[in-house]
Motif scaffolding. Structure first.
Motif, PDB file in Angstrom:
ATOM      1  N   LYS A 451       0.816  -1.216   0.000  1.00 18.23           N
ATOM      2  CA  LYS A 451       0.000   0.000   0.000  1.00 18.23           C
ATOM      3  C   LYS A 451       0.847   1.262   0.000  1.00 18.23           C
ATOM      4  O   LYS A 451       0.416   2.301  -0.505  1.00 18.23           O
ATOM      5  N   GLY A 452       2.041   1.205   0.574  1.00 18.91           N
ATOM      6  CA  GLY A 452       2.851   2.402   0.745  1.00 18.91           C
ATOM      7  C   GLY A 452       2.700   2.943   2.154  1.00 18.91           C
ATOM      8  O   GLY A 452       2.036   2.349   3.011  1.00 18.91           O
ATOM      9  N   TYR A 453       3.300   4.083   2.406  1.00 20.28           N
ATOM     10  CA  TYR A 453       3.226   4.710   3.725  1.00 20.28           C
ATOM     11  C   TYR A 453       1.952   5.550   3.827  1.00 20.28           C
ATOM     12  O   TYR A 453       1.673   6.394   2.965  1.00 20.28           O
ATOM     13  N   ALA A 454       1.192   5.315   4.903  1.00 23.29           N
ATOM     14  CA  ALA A 454      -0.052   6.056   5.126  1.00 23.29           C
ATOM     15  C   ALA A 454       0.268   7.430   5.717  1.00 23.29           C
ATOM     16  O   ALA A 454       0.966   7.534   6.721  1.00 23.29           O
ATOM     17  N   VAL A 455      -0.250   8.480   5.077  1.00 18.89           N
ATOM     18  CA  VAL A 455      -0.029   9.848   5.543  1.00 18.89           C
ATOM     19  C   VAL A 455      -1.383  10.494   5.830  1.00 18.89           C
ATOM     20  O   VAL A 455      -2.320  10.372   5.027  1.00 18.89           O
ATOM     21  N   LYS A 456      -1.471  11.180   6.967  1.00 17.89           N
ATOM     22  CA  LYS A 456      -2.683  11.934   7.281  1.00 17.89           C
ATOM     23  C   LYS A 456      -2.563  13.336   6.687  1.00 17.89           C
ATOM     24  O   LYS A 456      -1.579  14.033   6.922  1.00 17.89           O
ATOM     25  N   TYR A 457      -3.593  13.746   5.963  1.00 19.64           N
ATOM     26  CA  TYR A 457      -3.550  15.089   5.384  1.00 19.64           C
ATOM     27  C   TYR A 457      -3.648  16.142   6.485  1.00 19.64           C
ATOM     28  O   TYR A 457      -2.914  17.140   6.470  1.00 19.64           O
ATOM     29  N   GLY A 460      -4.786  15.448  13.907  1.00 15.05           N
ATOM     30  CA  GLY A 460      -5.748  15.788  14.944  1.00 15.05           C
ATOM     31  C   GLY A 460      -5.130  16.662  16.013  1.00 15.05           C
ATOM     32  O   GLY A 460      -3.906  16.856  16.072  1.00 15.05           O
ATOM     33  N   ALA A 461      -5.973  17.193  16.874  1.00 16.61           N
ATOM     34  CA  ALA A 461      -5.493  18.060  17.960  1.00 16.61           C
ATOM     35  C   ALA A 461      -4.517  17.286  18.845  1.00 16.61           C
ATOM     36  O   ALA A 461      -4.818  16.195  19.317  1.00 16.61           O
ATOM     37  N   GLY A 462      -3.328  17.847  19.031  1.00 18.26           N
ATOM     38  CA  GLY A 462      -2.319  17.221  19.879  1.00 18.26           C
ATOM     39  C   GLY A 462      -1.611  16.044  19.240  1.00 18.26           C
ATOM     40  O   GLY A 462      -0.793  15.379  19.885  1.00 18.26           O
ATOM     41  N   GLU A 463      -1.893  15.763  17.987  1.00 21.12           N
ATOM     42  CA  GLU A 463      -1.283  14.620  17.314  1.00 21.12           C
ATOM     43  C   GLU A 463       0.066  15.013  16.711  1.00 21.12           C
ATOM     44  O   GLU A 463       0.192  16.073  16.079  1.00 21.12           O
ATOM     45  N   ASN A 464       1.065  14.193  16.929  1.00 22.34           N
ATOM     46  CA  ASN A 464       2.413  14.477  16.435  1.00 22.34           C
ATOM     47  C   ASN A 464       2.612  13.944  15.017  1.00 22.34           C
ATOM     48  O   ASN A 464       1.985  12.954  14.621  1.00 22.34           O
ATOM     49  N   GLU A 465       3.492  14.600  14.302  1.00 23.95           N
ATOM     50  CA  GLU A 465       3.823  14.169  12.945  1.00 23.95           C
ATOM     51  C   GLU A 465       4.519  12.814  13.003  1.00 23.95           C
ATOM     52  O   GLU A 465       5.397  12.577  13.840  1.00 23.95           O
ATOM     53  N   LYS A 466       4.111  11.901  12.136  1.00 25.56           N
ATOM     54  CA  LYS A 466       4.664  10.546  12.146  1.00 25.56           C
ATOM     55  C   LYS A 466       5.980  10.460  11.388  1.00 25.56           C
ATOM     56  O   LYS A 466       6.831   9.611  11.703  1.00 25.56           O
ATOM     57  N   TYR A 467       6.156  11.324  10.410  1.00 22.98           N
ATOM     58  CA  TYR A 467       7.334  11.254   9.563  1.00 22.98           C
ATOM     59  C   TYR A 467       8.200  12.488   9.748  1.00 22.98           C
ATOM     60  O   TYR A 467       7.807  13.455  10.413  1.00 22.98           O
ATOM     61  N   MET A 468       9.392  12.455   9.132  1.00 22.31           N
ATOM     62  CA  MET A 468      10.219  13.660   9.105  1.00 22.31           C
ATOM     63  C   MET A 468       9.388  14.767   8.456  1.00 22.31           C
ATOM     64  O   MET A 468       8.659  14.535   7.498  1.00 22.31           O
ATOM     65  N   GLN A 469       9.497  16.001   8.973  1.00 24.60           N
ATOM     66  CA  GLN A 469       8.629  17.078   8.536  1.00 24.60           C
ATOM     67  C   GLN A 469       8.737  17.333   7.034  1.00 24.60           C
ATOM     68  O   GLN A 469       7.732  17.562   6.353  1.00 24.60           O
ATOM     69  N   GLU A 470       9.956  17.257   6.510  1.00 21.84           N
ATOM     70  CA  GLU A 470      10.149  17.514   5.085  1.00 21.84           C
ATOM     71  C   GLU A 470       9.402  16.462   4.247  1.00 21.84           C
ATOM     72  O   GLU A 470       8.827  16.777   3.207  1.00 21.84           O
ATOM     73  N   PHE A 471       9.435  15.209   4.707  1.00 20.85           N
ATOM     74  CA  PHE A 471       8.756  14.122   4.011  1.00 20.85           C
ATOM     75  C   PHE A 471       7.244  14.330   4.045  1.00 20.85           C
ATOM     76  O   PHE A 471       6.557  14.219   3.020  1.00 20.85           O
ATOM     77  N   ALA A 472       6.724  14.661   5.244  1.00 21.19           N
ATOM     78  CA  ALA A 472       5.276  14.859   5.407  1.00 21.19           C
ATOM     79  C   ALA A 472       4.788  16.053   4.584  1.00 21.19           C
ATOM     80  O   ALA A 472       3.724  15.990   3.944  1.00 21.19           O
TER      81      ALA A 472
END
Length: 572
Positions: A451-457, A460-472
């Protein structure tokens, strides 16, 4: 029949003595004699069929040393799962007993002709044994290299059987006719003291000498071997040492094991030492696997079962994914979950090829950042200068093709050229990118990631970025600017290196995948096939487990356990 405890050797006793000493049981005790006690016996049993010769098994003993070995490796985990120490010991003993009971059943199936042993089975056994030998040889070779102050080449199984990078899995070939399968022999390239320069040949000759000594030590004075077996060991050791003395170390490796060796007659091309240590166990494991295939062979699933399962999954997911965002998050980010319903369009999927910085470049970057005097923009500029000096290679058969160094820009140009042919064809685009991953990528998580890496567009409130910021950030820009199946036109740089990114798929709020829809744009697998395979696996497992449980219960009267002889294990 010789008891399988021979493969545990006396090191098990030594380990157990240390284990018990650590618990405070420091009283004088003959552990060697104690651990040779029989803790269970699987009595002889006769199998009868009308018109067939009766098949009778031999009595089999389970020794305390076998149980102690299992206890040392598994007791802590079982106790953490809620087992009492006594229940854990009884469970582990049952595993040893049940294996012998099931082996009797397998032997009967082969005796009566329900199953036939084939060359393919011999090949499996030989490959299993040589995998163990290769692992042992790799470890010994590293000891020799270390003694000569030479860099080691890796350790254990990975050193001989794995490539630096994964290689794409090939489609399973059609099952071969057992009558036409050819006998497997070890690849000549795995032989020792044949190729390489004089220094490497010297290392490998010493490896062979130590290997012979090691094999000899494993069976030396083994109290479970008969006098006849010990005589065979001596013959093997003499034969192997003569080859070494004659400077023919290159002949040792291919003659160590042959599955057609006849233990009863002592005849065959292999050595009895290797048969004694590993061959019999590999053969028994193969027989158990063949028996399981035989029991599961008639199990199938119906179209109605598939449809019922599909409808149940959709109904369940509509409720759980809508009511619990965390449940959907877990499913959406799983590489294996069969997501049929998407409650929103917040997730999308990207694939990438990572061309990483060298260890030296990573160290340079880290040192620059630690100076503490540079702005974020300056750090990014410094990092970008490192990109220009990355030296990478195409992967050929899982290894770097160092004959042709490449820059990041060379790699991107090649990928872009190939992907441009399928800019508006998501099916071929994804299939092409997936192949390119195996050519250039260094991120272990990207290989085989369907499927690839799942990214949230939106987080949510208080939710941290899962990937390196540049990647996201780049992923979200792709979502806004690209169609599914298109390659990102920018190189994305993070502290890991350079990411070449691809938009794999987008979700649609409220979308439900149909039973005959494909899971991804690449059209590898339909929902139907995933559900069918899952149902079939479950039904086969249930059928076999039920059969096993019935056989074990029916043979319980043939098993005698001696609880008093092992209660000190869990009372220590």
């Amino acid at each position: 029949m010789r008891n399988k405890v021979v493969r545990l050797i006396m090191c098990c006793v030594t380990a157990a003595v240390l284990c018990f000493a650590a618990t405070g049981c420091l009283f004088e005790h003959n552990y060697e004699k104690d651990y040779m006690q029989v803790v269970a016996t699987v009595k002889s049993v006769s199998f009868e069929r009308e018109g067939e010769e009766t098949f009778t098994t031999e009595e089999k003993n389970i020794y305390k040393t076998q149980l102690v070995t299992l206890w040392n490796n598994n007791a802590a985990s079982l106790i953490n799962q809620g087992y009492t120490p006594e229940a854990a010991a009884e469970y582990l003993l049952s595993q040893l007993v049940n294996r012998e009971v099931l082996l009797n059943e397998a032997e009967a199936l082969f005796h009566f002709g329900d199953l036939k042993w084939t060359t393919a089975d011999d090949n499996y056994v030989a490959q299993t044994v040589y995998a163990t030998l290769d692992s042992t040889i790799a470890s010994i070779k590293n000891e020799v290299l270390s003694d000569h102050d030479e860099p080691i080449q890796g350790s254990g199984e990975d050193a001989s059987t794995s490539t630096t990078y994964p290689v794409p899995s090939e489609e399973e070939p059609d099952e071969e006719d057992p009558e036409t399968v050819k006998k497997w022999r070890p690849d000549p390239s795995s032989n020792l003291a044949v190729g390489g320069d004089s220094d490497m040949k010297s290392v490998e000759r010493e490896t062979v000498r130590r290997l012979v000594d090691y094999l000899s030590s494993l069976v030396e004075d083994n109290r479970f071997a008969t006098d006849e077996e010990k005589a065979r060991f001596d013959e093997d050791v003499k034969k192997l040492k003569k080859l070494v003395a004659d400077g023919r170390e290159d002949l040792v490796y291919p003659m160590l094991y042959d599955p057609e060796y006849d233990p009863a007659k002592g005849e065959g091309d292999g050595t009895y030492i290797v048969e004694f240590l590993w061959g019999e166990q590999a053969r028994e494991t193969r027989k158990l696997a063949r028996m399981q295939e035989y029991i599961e062979d008639g199990v199938g699933v119906t179209e109605e079962e598939i449809l019922t399962r599909y409808n149940s999954l959709v109904a369940t997911q509509k409720i759980t994914y809508t009511e619990s965002s965390s449940t959907y998050d877990t499913a959406a980010t799983s590489s294996t979950e069969n997501v049929l319903f998407t409650p929103d369009d917040n997730y999308f999927y990207v694939k990438h090829i990572l061309v990483q910085f060298s260890d030296e470049q990573k160290a340079e970057l880290e040192a620059y950042k630690k100076e503490g005097i540079h702005s974020k923009a300056q750090i990014e500029a410094f990092r970008n200068t490192l990109v220009k000096n990355i030296v990478a290679y195409k992967h050929v058969d899982g290894e770097d093709d160092t004959s042709r160094p490449l820059s990041v820009y060379d790699i991107y140009a090649t990928i872009s050229s190939k992907m441009s042919q399928y800019k508006y064809n998501p099916r071929e685009a994804e299939r092409t990118f997936d192949r390119l991953v195996y050519d250039y990528n260094t991120d272990s998580g990207a290989f085989g990631n369907v499927k690839g890496y799942a990214v949230k567009y939106e987080l949510g409130a208080g939710e941290n970025e899962k990937y390196m910021q540049e990647f996201a950030d780049a992923a979200r820009d792709m979502y806004d600017t690209l169609e599914v199946g298109q390659l990102y036109d920018k190189l994305v740089v993070t502290d890991y290196g350079v990411h070449i990114m691809y938009l794999a798929s987008k979700t649609i709020a409220g979308d439900v995948k149909g039973l005959y829809d494909y899971q991804t744009p690449a059209e590898y697998t339909r929902v139907y096939d995933v559900i069918k395979d899952g149902l079939l696996t479950s039904k086969k497992s249930n059928a076999y487990n039920s059969w096993v449980a019935e056989k074990i219960v029916n043979r319980e009267d043939n098993v005698e356990r001696f609880e008093k002889r092992f209660e000190d294990i869990y009372n220590a």
